[in-house]
Design an enzyme around this catalytic site. Structure first.
Site, PDB file in Angstrom:
ATOM      1  N   CYS A 141      13.935 -20.766  39.425  1.00 39.92           N
ATOM      2  CA  CYS A 141      13.937 -22.091  40.038  1.00 39.92           C
ATOM      3  C   CYS A 141      15.049 -22.953  39.459  1.00 39.92           C
ATOM      4  O   CYS A 141      14.829 -24.125  39.142  1.00 39.92           O
ATOM      5  CB  CYS A 141      12.592 -22.767  39.821  1.00 39.92           C
ATOM      6  N   ASP A 142      16.220 -22.383  39.263  1.00 40.39           N
ATOM      7  CA  ASP A 142      17.365 -23.155  38.784  1.00 40.39           C
ATOM      8  C   ASP A 142      18.467 -22.993  39.814  1.00 40.39           C
ATOM      9  O   ASP A 142      18.818 -21.875  40.174  1.00 40.39           O
ATOM     10  CB  ASP A 142      17.822 -22.636  37.419  1.00 40.39           C
TER      11      ASP A 142
END
Ligand SMILES: *Cc1c(COP(=O)(O)O)cnc(C)c1O
Length: 377
Positions: free
Chosen positions: A325-326
């Site tokens: 989730c980056d």
């Protein structure tokens, strides 16, 4: 390359999750190719490229030396069977207590690039041999090491003189022409700089004996690269041109070129989607990304070959991304990656040329993803 041994291993083990598989036969071939290409140079494997114990053991048994950047790497090389005399502490940035620890372990060859570091070594490893790293411009390298390490050659003269004055053995000059260096002539200017430092110090009564020519030898990714043989010829010609008949002792420190093409990562397609109906590029999300070991895709510097079961079919450009989730976890977007249209969720892909700088770059558990699993066969 995915060797038959690697393909058989993956078919046999059906490992869940992304993993790196390294074929030791390829590492051995690479070692022999370096030895053959530069028969008079000592090989110091750059441990950071892949410190798997099996790799270090194989290389130790083949007669390799080891370039280490920390006390932990020194201990790994010792555990693999190397004697301290076959280990250099090649990082120019060391804590004084780490220098002392290396000295206590018997290591006696250290890199420096400034008088401040020389002073630490004189205090913590009295009498040790030091070589001074000089800057290179990194041109021609796909992963340049920039200005972080080394000093200008004129400063190296003072650094090595200071080392002598403090009772150290000023031994030579080192450099690194940048990683994934595709220009076989990139060593020439740095060898000329080394010669310049040798001459200046000879006038001060200091006889240097060693040129450490670093790493930089490439792995084949998408484009062909020159052979070890071609690098060997170009480097030997430069040594002859600049040192004539007084050839120095030399060291090479291959990392990527020793293990890069020995490893393959097996990964899985998690999602294939588009951002709009009009989107030209599909987005392909794998279960491995920048934080799972593919950090060298930073700025899209290293472009790995990717094999799928659909190779040969029609392809279309894809943005390739990792699972975390980056938003930085996108591998190729500026230059989209062509992948088969038939590629779909659940498919396995093989990412080739990943034996170097992958397990060591993998995060411990970003988003709870396990660090990259590694098998050495
Ligand atoms: C990383 C490193 C190497 C290995 O470089 P490659 O480009 O992977 O061959 C060699 N020497 C030093 C000092 C290094 O830091």
């Amino acid at each position: 390359m995915a060797t038959q041994r690697i393909i058989d291993f993956l078919a046999d083990r059906r490992i869940d999750g992304p993993c790196l598989v390294v074929d030791l036969n390829v590492v051995e071939e690479n070692f022999n190719a370096f030895r053959h290409a530069l028969p008079d140079s000592a090989i110091f494997y750059a441990v950071k490229a892949n410190p798997a114990p099996e790799i270090l053991k194989l290389l130790a048994s083949l007669g390799s030396n080891f370039d280490c950047a920390s006390v932990a790497e020194i201990k790994m090389a010792l555990a693999a069977g190397a004697t301290p005399a076959r280990i250099s502490y090649g990082n120019t940035i060391k804590k004084e207590r780490d220098v002392a620890a290396a000295h206590a372990l018997g290591v006696s060859l250290f890199a420096v690039d400034c008088v401040e570091e020389v002073e630490k070594i004189a205090r913590a490893a009295p009498g040790a041999r030091v070589f001074c790293r000089v800057l290179t411009n990194g041109e021609g390298a796909e992963w340049p090491l920039s200005r972080k390490f080394g000093c200008v050659p004129a400063m190296a003269i003072d650094v090595l003189t200071h080392a002598r004055d403090l009772g150290l053995k000023s031994t030579g000059v080192s450099f690194h022409v940048g990683s994934q260096q595709t220009d076989t002539n990139a060593w020439d200017a740095a060898i000329a700089d080394a010669r310049f430092v040798f001459e200046a110090l000879e006038k001060r009564g200091i006889l240097l004996t060693l040129v450490n020519m670093g790493g930089g030898f490439p792995t084949r990714y998408l484009k062909d690269v020159p052979t070890a043989e071609a690098y060997g010829r170009a480097i030997f010609d430069s040594l002859k041109a600049h040192f004539g008949n007084r050839l120095p002792e030399t060291i090479i420190e291959p990392g990527r070129g020793m293990v890069g093409d020995a490893g393959v990562i097996k990964a899985e397609v998690v999602l294939v989607s588009k951002k709009s109906d009009a989107d030209e590029n599909r987005w392909v999300y794998l279960d491995i990304g920048k934080f799972g070991g593919l950090a060298e895709t930073m700025d899209e510097a290293i472009r790995y070959p990717i094999r799928t079961a659909h190779d040969g079919g029609a392809v279309a450009p894809c943005v390739l991304a990792g699972p975390t989730c980056d938003s930085a976890d996108v591998l190729y977007e500026k230059t989209p990656y062509p992948l088969p249209l038939a590629l779909t969720i659940g498919d396995e892909v093989l990412i080739e040329g990943t034996g170097a700088y992958t397990t060591t770059y993998s995060a411990v558990a970003f988003n709870g993803f396990e660090p990259l699993a590694s098998y050495v066969i």
